[in-house]
Structures are given as structure tokens and as C-alpha cells.
Design an enzyme around this catalytic site. Structure first.
Site, PDB file in Angstrom:
ATOM      1  N   TYR A 152     -26.122   0.739  37.963  1.00  0.00           N
ATOM      2  CA  TYR A 152     -24.950   1.487  38.443  1.00  0.00           C
ATOM      3  C   TYR A 152     -24.461   0.899  39.776  1.00  0.00           C
ATOM      4  CZ  TYR A 152     -22.219   5.515  40.125  1.00  0.00           C
ATOM      5  OH  TYR A 152     -21.233   6.330  40.612  1.00  0.00           O
TER       6      TYR A 152
HETATM    7  N1  LIG Z   1     -20.668  12.476  40.902  1.00  0.00           N
HETATM    8  C1  LIG Z   1     -20.964  11.698  41.929  1.00  0.00           C
HETATM    9  O1  LIG Z   1     -21.847  11.977  42.750  1.00  0.00           O
HETATM   10  C2  LIG Z   1     -20.176  10.433  42.160  1.00  0.00           C
HETATM   11  C3  LIG Z   1     -20.314   9.783  43.393  1.00  0.00           C
HETATM   12  C4  LIG Z   1     -19.606   8.620  43.614  1.00  0.00           C
HETATM   13  C5  LIG Z   1     -18.790   8.103  42.630  1.00  0.00           C
HETATM   14  N2  LIG Z   1     -18.672   8.738  41.436  1.00  0.00           N
HETATM   15  C6  LIG Z   1     -17.809   8.147  40.420  1.00  0.00           C
HETATM   16  O2  LIG Z   1     -16.763   9.053  40.113  1.00  0.00           O
HETATM   17  C7  LIG Z   1     -16.347   8.852  38.762  1.00  0.00           C
HETATM   18  C8  LIG Z   1     -16.337  10.185  38.042  1.00  0.00           C
HETATM   19  O3  LIG Z   1     -17.660  10.689  38.018  1.00  0.00           O
HETATM   20  P1  LIG Z   1     -18.018  12.228  37.748  1.00  0.00           P
HETATM   21  O4  LIG Z   1     -19.135  12.548  38.653  1.00  0.00           O
HETATM   22  O5  LIG Z   1     -16.788  13.028  37.777  1.00  0.00           O
HETATM   23  O6  LIG Z   1     -18.616  12.096  36.273  1.00  0.00           O
HETATM   24  P2  LIG Z   1     -18.659  13.095  35.026  1.00  0.00           P
HETATM   25  O7  LIG Z   1     -18.398  14.500  35.427  1.00  0.00           O
HETATM   26  O8  LIG Z   1     -19.910  12.764  34.320  1.00  0.00           O
HETATM   27  O9  LIG Z   1     -17.416  12.600  34.149  1.00  0.00           O
HETATM   28  C9  LIG Z   1     -17.376  11.307  33.643  1.00  0.00           C
HETATM   29  C10 LIG Z   1     -16.095  11.115  32.872  1.00  0.00           C
HETATM   30  O10 LIG Z   1     -16.078   9.748  32.404  1.00  0.00           O
HETATM   31  C11 LIG Z   1     -15.909   9.751  30.995  1.00  0.00           C
HETATM   32  N3  LIG Z   1     -16.700   8.687  30.392  1.00  0.00           N
HETATM   33  C12 LIG Z   1     -17.985   8.340  30.657  1.00  0.00           C
HETATM   34  N4  LIG Z   1     -18.370   7.336  29.867  1.00  0.00           N
HETATM   35  C13 LIG Z   1     -17.307   7.043  29.069  1.00  0.00           C
HETATM   36  C14 LIG Z   1     -17.085   6.099  28.032  1.00  0.00           C
HETATM   37  N5  LIG Z   1     -18.035   5.244  27.642  1.00  0.00           N
HETATM   38  N6  LIG Z   1     -15.884   6.079  27.433  1.00  0.00           N
HETATM   39  C15 LIG Z   1     -14.910   6.952  27.810  1.00  0.00           C
HETATM   40  N7  LIG Z   1     -15.050   7.854  28.786  1.00  0.00           N
HETATM   41  C16 LIG Z   1     -16.248   7.900  29.402  1.00  0.00           C
HETATM   42  C17 LIG Z   1     -16.404  11.107  30.516  1.00  0.00           C
HETATM   43  O11 LIG Z   1     -15.740  11.410  29.305  1.00  0.00           O
HETATM   44  P3  LIG Z   1     -16.532  12.075  28.078  1.00  0.00           P
HETATM   45  O12 LIG Z   1     -16.979  13.404  28.557  1.00  0.00           O
HETATM   46  O13 LIG Z   1     -15.504  12.109  27.000  1.00  0.00           O
HETATM   47  O14 LIG Z   1     -17.687  11.158  27.781  1.00  0.00           O
HETATM   48  C18 LIG Z   1     -15.972  12.014  31.657  1.00  0.00           C
HETATM   49  O15 LIG Z   1     -14.636  12.416  31.489  1.00  0.00           O
HETATM   50  C19 LIG Z   1     -17.316   7.831  38.149  1.00  0.00           C
HETATM   51  O16 LIG Z   1     -16.744   6.547  38.164  1.00  0.00           O
HETATM   52  C20 LIG Z   1     -18.503   7.874  39.098  1.00  0.00           C
HETATM   53  O17 LIG Z   1     -19.219   6.673  39.110  1.00  0.00           O
HETATM   54  C21 LIG Z   1     -19.340   9.909  41.165  1.00  0.00           C
END
Ligand SMILES: NC(=O)c1ccc[n+]([C@@H]2O[C@H](COP(=O)([O-])OP(=O)(O)OC[C@H]3O[C@@H](n4cnc5c(N)ncnc54)[C@H](OP(=O)(O)O)[C@@H]3O)[C@@H](O)[C@H]2O)c1
Length: 245
Positions: A152
Site C-alpha cells: 500500500y
Molecule cells: N481511511 C484512511 O485512513 C485513509 C487514509 C489515507 C488515505 N486514504 C485513501 O482514501 C481513499 C478512500 O479510502 P476510504 O478509507 O474511503 O476507503 P473505503 O471506505 O474502503 O472505500 C473504498 C472505495 O474504493 C472502492 N474500491 C476499492 N477497490 C476497488 C476496485 N478494485 N474497483 C473499484 N472500486 C474499488 C470501493 O468500492 P466497492 O465498495 O464497490 O468495492 C469503495 O467505494 C483510498 O485511496 C485510500 O487509500 C484512506
């Protein structure tokens, strides 16, 4: 740039940060198109009436991503903003059974290859607009990695450097490339781990502000501090992040 009436594509708009960003974009009267993997979640979002389009695609499949991007270019020649938000994290050690060639490929393809392919295919569409933006969501772990989730951290570090080079290449065009670096956020991605997590709507707010404003690199919350520590004392930043496990 003005979001009222703008067409905005966001990946991963069905959950967490992406879902909150969809709501804020709708409040700005943007026409929001969402790409995600789970058709049921897309159907629910569509039924709520907050979005103008929904596309189901597994972003871990590079061939599907190219086909999707080509379709999006045809369906939405007026696309102004691409937000590469979808991502996944396998929170495991690199040598554990849970880290397999398949999980490595899935993480690499979703977090790094898919944004690059979407940008590449949609660039000719974006460059035709008077004002356009590409937003890449990375993480504080792109500055300094923690010990687990090595894949990641690597994918997000790659997306960060790519965004910097893209910013150079887009100088003199109508497109701004923006990087958003959130800290740990309270979403399904971090369920059951982490403390003092930021609320996802705060990150969504920063994404929308960045598109409307002028900054091309947005350190969110504690990531601001991490950025300064990593510049002033890279060794100390490494030690702090290593302790996170
Ligand atoms: N949460 C944190 O602490 C954090 C911190 C820093 C950065 N980020 C970044 O912020 C972004 C959003 O993260 P989040 O925490 O909001 O995650 P999340 O709640 O797990 O949501 C992830 C989203 O990405 C979609 N997704 C994942 N894999 C996919 C695939 N193979 N094809 C199509 N869609 C896919 C999921 O869709 P489905 O449900 O349809 O699979 C979901 O809508 C990510 O890039 C993450 O790396 C998160």
C-alpha cells in the site's frame, strides 16, 4: 474552478471518503459520476438521487479499466474533473501468508495502475475543457511508510511521485493535478484499527476546497505535522511511523 454544473468523475464514491465527497459535490450542484465495484452500493447511491451516472468496474483489472475509460470519454465529452479516490489496503506484513502475488497485484492495480490508465485515456477529454482538474488521493504513508502495508505504502508513494511529474507536464494546460494526503480516517478501510481517526467528511471537504482553490498539494490534519517532521528530521519521522506497526 467553479463546480456548479461541472461534470465530476470520482472512483470509490460508494464508501468512506468518496461517499462524503459525492454528497459535498452534489451540494455544489456538480454532476457527479461514480465508478465502483459493488453494483448494489452503486444502485443504492443512484436511488438516493445524488449522482448523474454510475459505472461498475473492478479497477484491479487493467483491461476493464481501459475499456471503462474509453466508454467514459465517449459518454462524457464534457468531463472536467477526475478524482482518483478508490483504493484498498492489505494491512499485513510482506512475508505473511496473507500477502500473495494475487493480493499484491490487486493492490498495485487498484491504487496505482488504475489512476494512471484513467488519467491517460481521459487526458484528451480533460484538456479540451476551459478548466479541468485531476485529483489523486494518496496518504501520509506516501511521505513516510509504516511497517505493515508495505505494498500500500509503495503504491501511494508511486502515485505521489507520478502526480508531481504530471504537474510538470500539465504546466501551461487548462488541467490542474492535485494531490490530497489524508491521515488515518474513520472509514471501512480502517475498521477495527487506529485511534483518533479523522471523520471522512473533513477529508471530503478538503478535496472539494482543493478543486475550487489553488493548492496542488493538500496535507490533511496530522499529515501536515508529519510532512514537517519528515523534512526537519527524516530519522525521527521514520521512527514515529515505524512504531505504528
Ligand atoms: N481511511 C484512511 O485512513 C485513509 C487514509 C489515507 C488515505 N486514504 C485513501 O482514501 C481513499 C478512500 O479510502 P476510504 O478509507 O474511503 O476507503 P473505503 O471506505 O474502503 O472505500 C473504498 C472505495 O474504493 C472502492 N474500491 C476499492 N477497490 C476497488 C476496485 N478494485 N474497483 C473499484 N472500486 C474499488 C470501493 O468500492 P466497492 O465498495 O464497490 O468495492 C469503495 O467505494 C483510498 O485511496 C485510500 O487509500 C484512506
Amino acid at each position: 474552478m467553479e463546480l456548479h454544473g461541472a461534470k465530476v468523475l470520482i472512483t470509490g464514491g460508494t464508501s468512506g471518503i468518496g461517499r462524503k465527497t459525492v454528497d459535498l459535490l452534489a451540494k455544489e450542484n456538480a454532476n457527479v459520476i461514480v465508478v465502483a465495484r459493488d453494483q448494489h452500493k452503486l444502485d443504492r447511491l443512484w436511488a438516493e438521487g445524488a449522482i448523474a451516472g454510475a459505472y461498475c468496474c473492478d479497477l484491479a483489472d487493467p483491461q476493464a479499466v481501459v475499456l471503462l475509460a474509453e466508454k467514459l470519454a465517449v459518454d462524457h465529452p464534457d468531463l472536467q474533473v477526475l478524482i482518483n479516490n478508490a483504493g484498498l489496503q492489505h494491512n499485513v506484513g510482506f512475508d505473511e501468508d496473507a500477502s500473495t502475488p494475487q493480493t499484491i497485484r490487486e493492490e498495485l492495480n487498484t491504487n496505482l495502475l488504475a489512476p494512471l490508465l484513467l488519467i491517460r485515456v481521459l487526458l484528451p477529454t480533460l484538456v479540451k475543457q476551459t478548466q479541468a482538474a485531476i485529483v489523486n488521493v494518496t496518504t501520509g504513508l506516501a511521505l513516510v511508510p509504516k511497517t505493515s502495508s508495505a505494498v500500500y505504502c509503495g503504491t501511494k508513494g508511486g502515485l505521489r511521485i507520478f502526480t508531481k511529474a504530471l504537474q510538470n507536464q500539465l504546466e501551461g494546460t487548462s488541467i490542474r493535478a492535485i494531490e490530497i494526503l489524508p491521515p488515518v480516517v474513520d472509514t471501512p478501510m480502517t475498521a477495527g484499527r487506529g485511534t483518533n481517526k479523522m471523520a471522512p467528511d473533513k477529508v471530503a471537504n478538503e478535496i472539494v476546497h482543493a478543486i475550487k482553490g489553488k493548492r496542488d498539494e493538500v496535507f490533511v490534519g496530522k499529515t501536515k505535522l508529519l510532512h514537517w517532521v519528515s523534512r526537519l528530521s527524516p530519522g525521527m519521522a521514520r521512527r514515529i511511523m515505524k512504531r505504528l506497526g
